[in-house]
Scaffold this active site. Structure first.
Site, PDB file in Angstrom:
ATOM      1  N   VAL A 241      -2.046  -2.308  -6.092  1.00  0.00           N
ATOM      2  CA  VAL A 241      -3.108  -2.819  -5.235  1.00  0.00           C
ATOM      3  C   VAL A 241      -2.557  -4.023  -4.500  1.00  0.00           C
ATOM      4  O   VAL A 241      -1.933  -4.893  -5.109  1.00  0.00           O
ATOM      5  CB  VAL A 241      -4.329  -3.243  -6.074  1.00  0.00           C
ATOM      6  CG1 VAL A 241      -5.446  -3.723  -5.156  1.00  0.00           C
ATOM      7  CG2 VAL A 241      -4.821  -2.098  -6.931  1.00  0.00           C
ATOM      8  N   GLY A 242      -2.795  -4.068  -3.215  1.00  0.00           N
ATOM      9  CA  GLY A 242      -2.312  -5.214  -2.442  1.00  0.00           C
ATOM     10  C   GLY A 242      -3.407  -5.769  -1.582  1.00  0.00           C
ATOM     11  O   GLY A 242      -4.563  -5.323  -1.662  1.00  0.00           O
ATOM     12  N   GLY A 243      -3.079  -6.726  -0.756  1.00  0.00           N
ATOM     13  CA  GLY A 243      -4.055  -7.388   0.093  1.00  0.00           C
ATOM     14  C   GLY A 243      -4.783  -6.412   0.993  1.00  0.00           C
ATOM     15  O   GLY A 243      -5.963  -6.554   1.295  1.00  0.00           O
ATOM     16  N   PHE A 244      -4.105  -5.361   1.415  1.00  0.00           N
ATOM     17  CA  PHE A 244      -4.667  -4.432   2.393  1.00  0.00           C
ATOM     18  C   PHE A 244      -5.438  -3.310   1.736  1.00  0.00           C
ATOM     19  O   PHE A 244      -6.187  -2.620   2.387  1.00  0.00           O
ATOM     20  CB  PHE A 244      -3.508  -3.809   3.174  1.00  0.00           C
ATOM     21  CG  PHE A 244      -2.663  -3.032   2.240  1.00  0.00           C
ATOM     22  CD1 PHE A 244      -1.658  -3.661   1.558  1.00  0.00           C
ATOM     23  CD2 PHE A 244      -2.964  -1.719   1.949  1.00  0.00           C
ATOM     24  CE1 PHE A 244      -0.945  -2.975   0.601  1.00  0.00           C
ATOM     25  CE2 PHE A 244      -2.250  -1.041   0.990  1.00  0.00           C
ATOM     26  CZ  PHE A 244      -1.236  -1.668   0.326  1.00  0.00           C
TER      27      PHE A 244
ATOM     28  N   ASP B 277       8.702 -11.027   3.948  1.00  0.00           N
ATOM     29  CA  ASP B 277       8.156 -10.946   2.592  1.00  0.00           C
ATOM     30  C   ASP B 277       9.164 -10.263   1.673  1.00  0.00           C
ATOM     31  O   ASP B 277       8.828  -9.334   0.947  1.00  0.00           O
ATOM     32  CB  ASP B 277       6.816 -10.209   2.611  1.00  0.00           C
ATOM     33  CG  ASP B 277       5.944 -10.568   1.406  1.00  0.00           C
ATOM     34  OD1 ASP B 277       6.269 -11.554   0.702  1.00  0.00           O
ATOM     35  OD2 ASP B 277       4.961  -9.847   1.157  1.00  0.00           O
TER      36      ASP B 277
HETATM   37  C1  LIG Z   1      -7.958  -9.577 -10.220  1.00  0.00           C
HETATM   38  O1  LIG Z   1      -7.858 -10.246  -8.987  1.00  0.00           O
HETATM   39  C2  LIG Z   1      -6.590 -10.178  -8.390  1.00  0.00           C
HETATM   40  C3  LIG Z   1      -6.633 -11.001  -7.151  1.00  0.00           C
HETATM   41  O2  LIG Z   1      -7.659 -10.614  -6.323  1.00  0.00           O
HETATM   42  C4  LIG Z   1      -6.207  -8.736  -8.118  1.00  0.00           C
HETATM   43  O3  LIG Z   1      -4.923  -8.660  -7.571  1.00  0.00           O
HETATM   44  C5  LIG Z   1      -6.260  -7.975  -9.409  1.00  0.00           C
HETATM   45  O4  LIG Z   1      -5.990  -6.644  -9.162  1.00  0.00           O
HETATM   46  C6  LIG Z   1      -7.616  -8.128 -10.039  1.00  0.00           C
HETATM   47  N1  LIG Z   1      -7.586  -7.447 -11.298  1.00  0.00           N
HETATM   48  C7  LIG Z   1      -8.453  -6.515 -11.598  1.00  0.00           C
HETATM   49  C8  LIG Z   1      -8.217  -5.878 -12.909  1.00  0.00           C
HETATM   50  O5  LIG Z   1      -9.362  -6.227 -10.844  1.00  0.00           O
END
Ligand SMILES: *[C@@H]1O[C@H](CO)[C@@H](O)[C@H](O)[C@H]1NC(C)=O
Ligand SMILES: *[C@@H]1O[C@H](CO)[C@@H](O)[C@H](O)[C@H]1NC(C)=O
Ligand SMILES: *[C@@H]1O[C@H](CO)[C@@H](O)[C@H](O)[C@H]1NC(C)=O
Length: 839
Positions: free
Chosen positions: A508-511, A624
């Site tokens: 999972v990333g910012g986008f 990056d």
């Molecule tokens: C918790 O928050 C961080 C930052 O937003 C995110 O990268 C991470 O995936 C989140 N973890 C869960 C388990 O949702």
């Protein structure tokens, strides 16, 4: 007077509770300067146990302007607080001047309440010290709330401090009560860890701070009376993100064991004795974070202090969690019990960050560390303070000088302000101002959010706007003209990913999210699904499409196709079987890579970056570079991934690219951070960090380590300069590396990490040097272990340095041979694994 009160309370604590020594020595702080002024009051005022002296009789306080410019007002009707009973009203610019006995940080606290019958609600005014603008064009009529409390921390470096009230055009200014109180020097440090862009943020001692949020997680309101520095700590519940379920925990405040350099001045034991905690029932999958959301002004940087005290664990090392600021990881795998070796010990960390991209909110989250079985996380206290900007202001872009030059109430006023702002705007433009883009955008935004009166209001508004307005923007990208490879229908994507099955989630990333998938011909792919609500993601997405559609190289990830049906923004890449380089270095159970293979991976990544910098008509800066963006295919061939932040480099008419600083924690070129000048050499610096990470197998930045070890670049350079890098390298490599190869590698990394870009080598030179280090290793292993090459050998990486033979696809010039090559590569595997902890 107040020192006495504190000492007395300590003595009581000692007698009653037999509390131990550290508390006594810490609690001895007595403010050298302690002015509590009831402005315009005819008599002493008692508020929260303290006495406020009338401004007319306090001997060490004087007015700079004639008192004739002011008059006092009092009210017999009920006012919200005792300090609101009276006010001093100014018809022209007037200063209070305080004699300062001891230089250093001081609280400057303002109490404002518009008394009836003087039109104070519509009064608009500005408050400044000699150096800083505290409040700019403030008016109750444009800010909700019936009263205002503001707290600033300014460093006084003279024998007096003046607080000046400047009435707006045709208006008066007023003040009900004012406090100027010494703060211990250790409270606010000069340095903090900067989150996104990453690095050390220095120079806080030169800035003014304004408290915007100060919270006692899971606990009651702590008022000035119960805080040795007269601070107020609110309960956190209104800031807690609705989706999170947090549970209060508390212990007896007397259980808190102050140790090391943490004292009750950092935060009272009432704060450390309560916390929000995830509670076991809530974290079946360890699958969510506790998040607090704070409306902030996006044009300012904020100082963030997180307070922890493990009051929940039964044993040591049983609570391990992550702390995030926005989506960036601030503290990873934090084990509080490691700090002191016992439980119930308060600790805190300081960060500097701004609102998350394209939003007016800052978020702080804690969540379980996915690498451990434990699934709890806590937070005890939180402080968020606004940092003054380059105009030395906490509101707006005008400096004190610009504001004080004005003769008030003359028609020229507006013009002079306009010029001053305009001139400053020019300075911004030429790159002197860090906040270039955002500050201008927010010029019309209302002044700072009032602290105590109205938290709920702003919170609600912000939440609505972030959740409702931004959906559907994904369709704003026009893909018509770009050559993006194959088009996938949404149905095909659904089939490939088993309807975005969470078990196929790679990261999972910012986008948005990345899933593993299989298209109908059996090819494995990585599917990156943009989050339509993230505008930052949208921009990065578009960049990536544009970049990737132009680039093809053996050491860059390949794009197979895309899908933009139903406002979706989905990219399909080749799948990289061995995932990110980082997962082969640390944090996983994967076997350690042999030295030769590490060299080959570094060489592959260097080749990809070298191609980015020199292969295209216009050089491309990745921006990056980090170990999670170097991916490994089934044969451990390294490919550079994630062009979301890429920028084209300097062209002829530009000496540098000036833009909002972006990048990742621990990898950021210090020169780029300081001067916002982006060149290829910024990538070279980040690559130097990667090299050190490959050798030492630890994260680029690990705030949990002792200070000198936090930053791998600093730490490894220290050892490299002593030619003792072998002391901190991966234990698995000890004795298995040819010393000449290691020396060459260390020197190469050292050059990459040079302070100034001009002193760093080009990627081409880096590549050459790494090839040389590999040759040294191969020669030695050929001599020593002639048969031990087969397992390490990666077929297909030619040793000639400048391998630009792989085609570059420019716009639509996508030739048949390239397609064939791509198809062949497609049967290989790929994963676009964006840093699973976010950037
Ligand atoms: C918790 O928050 C961080 C930052 O937003 C995110 O990268 C991470 O995936 C989140 N973890 C869960 C388990 O949702
Ligand atoms: C006001 O308070 C000051 C300081 O506590 C004290 O010295 C003074 O006597 C008080 N004045 C009156 C009128 O009570
Ligand atoms: C205040 O500023 C002076 C001069 O810049 C500096 O030496 C001192 O360390 C600062 N004090 C604090 C507490 O930041």
């Amino acid at each position: 007077m107040d020192g006495k009160r504190w000492r007395r309370s300590v003595v009581v604590a000692l007698i009653v509770l037999g509390f131990i020594s550290s508390f006594v020595s810490h609690a001895a702080f007595t403010p050298a300067d302690n002015y509590l002024i009831a402005c315009g009051s005819p008599h002493n005022v008692t508020f929260l146990g303290q006495t406020y002296i009338p401004d007319s009789i306090q001997p060490s306080v004087s007015f700079k302007s004639q008192l004739g410019n002011s008059f006092s007002a009092t009210s017999n009707s009920s006012t919200p607080l005792a300090v609101h009973h009276s006010a001093r009203i100014f018809t022209s610019t007037t200063s209070y001047r305080f004699d300062i006995k001891q230089q250093g940080r001081h609280w400057v606290r303002l109490h404002l309440y518009p008394l009836p019958r003087h039109n104070l609600t519509s009064a608009s005014f500005t408050v400044v010290t000699e150096d800083f603008v505290l409040l700019h064009n403030f008016s109750f009529s444009s800010n909700n709330g019936s009263y205002l409390f503001k707290e600033y921390a300014v460093n006084v470096t003279a024998n007096s401090l003046s607080v000046t009230f400047i009435p707006g055009n045709g208006s008066v200014a007023f003040i009900n009560a004012i406090e100027v109180v010494s703060v211990p020097d250790f409270l606010i440090p000069d340095q903090a860890v900067s989150v996104s862009p990453t690095g050390h943020f220095n120079g806080i001692s030169l800035l003014a701070l304004e408290t915007v949020y100060r919270l006692n997680m899971g606990g009651p309101l702590v008022t000035a009376q119960n805080d040795t520095l007269g601070r107020t700590w609110e309960n956190d519940i209104v800031y807690l993100h609705v989706n999170s379920s947090a549970e209060n925990v508390s212990v007896d405040p007397m259980n808190i064991k102050y140790m090391n350099n943490v004292s009750p001045e950092i935060a009272p034991n009432y704060v450390y004795a309560t916390a929000e905690n995830m509670g076991e029932a809530n974290v079946v999958n360890g699958n969510f974070n506790m998040t607090w959301v704070f409306p902030v002004d996006p044009s300012f940087l904020y100082f963030i202090r997180v307070h922890f005290c493990d009051i929940v664990s039964k044993s040591l090392n049983s609570l391990i969690f992550n702390v995030y600021i926005n989506t960036d990881i601030a503290l990873g795998s934090l084990d509080l019990s490691n700090q002191a070796g016992i439980l119930d010990v308060p600790v805190y960390w300081d960060f500097v960050a701004r609102a998350s991209a394209d939003s007016n909110t800052l978020t702080v989250s804690v969540g379980p560390d996915t690498t451990t079985d434990d699934s709890n996380a806590i937070l005890n206290g939180l402080e968020i303070m606004k940092l003054s900007n380059d105009a030395r202001s906490l509101g707006g872009l005008s400096s004190v000088d610009a504001l004080l030059v004005l003769p008030p109430k003359k028609q020229k006023t507006a013009i002079i302000i306009g010029c001053a702002t305009g001139a400053f705007g020019v300075l911004l433009f030429i790159g002197l101002c860090y906040f270039c883009v955002v500050a201008r955008r927010s010029k019309d935004a209302p002044p700072g959010i009032p602290w105590l009166p109205l938290p709920l209001y702003s919170l609600t508004v912000t939440k609505m706007s972030t959740t409702s307005q931004k959906s559907g923007t994904a369709s704003g990208i026009s893909l018509a003209s770009a050559n993006l490879g194959r088009f996938f229908t949404f149905q095909e994507i659904m089939d490939a990913t088993n309807k975005f099955d969470e078990s196929l989630l790679l990261g999972v990333g910012g986008f948005g999210r990345v899933y593993k998938g299989t298209v109908e011909d059996g090819t494995r792919v990585a599917v990156k699904r943009g989050n339509p609500r993230s505008e930052q993601g949208l921009a990065e997405f578009r960049t990536e499409i544009e970049m990737l559609s132009k680039l093809r190289h053996r050491h860059l990830v390949s794009l197979i196709g895309y899908c933009d049906e139903r406002s979706e923004m989905i990219l399909v890449y080749e799948y990289m079987a061995n995932g990110p380089l980082r997962s082969h270095l640390y944090g996983t159970e994967l076997p350690p890579l042999p030295w030769k293979q590490r060299l080959e991976i570094c060489i592959g990544a260097a080749r990809g970056l070298h191609y980015l910098h020199t292969g295209a008509a216009q050089s491309i800066i990745h921006r990056d570079v980090k170990t999670t963006n170097i991916l490994l295919d089934e044969n451990f061939v390294a490919k550079v991934a994630d062009f979301g932040l890429s920028k084209t480099g300097p062209s002829l008419d530009q000496t540098h690219v000036s833009t909002a600083v972006k990048g990742s924690f621990g990898y950021l070129d210090p020169e780029y951070f300081r001067r916002q000048q982006l060149t290829e050499k910024s990538d070279v610096y980040s690559f130097g960090v990667v090299l050190m990470e490959v050798l030492c197998t630890r994260p680029a930045l690990n705030p949990v380590l002792p200070r000198e070890q936090v930053n791998i670049a600093e730490w490894a350079m220290m050892w490299q300069k002593k030619a003792m890098l072998d002391q901190i390298m991966d234990k698995n490599l000890v004795g298995k590396v040819n010393p000449a190869s290691l020396k060459k590698f260390g020197e190469t990394a050292e050059k990459c990490l040079a302070e100034h870009g001009v002193d760093r080598p080009s990627m081409g030179d880096v590549l050459w040097n790494l090839e040389y280090a590999l040759q040294l290793e191969e020669t030695s292993s050929a001599l020593l272990e002639p048969d031990d090459n087969s397992t390490n050998h990666i077929p297909g990486i030619p040793l000639t340095p400048f391998d630009n033979s792989v085609s570059m696809i420019d716009g639509g010039a996508h030739s048949a041979t390239d397609d064939d090559g791509e198809d062949a590569a497609t049967s290989a595997v790929f994963s676009q694994l964006v840093n699973p902890r976010g950037r």
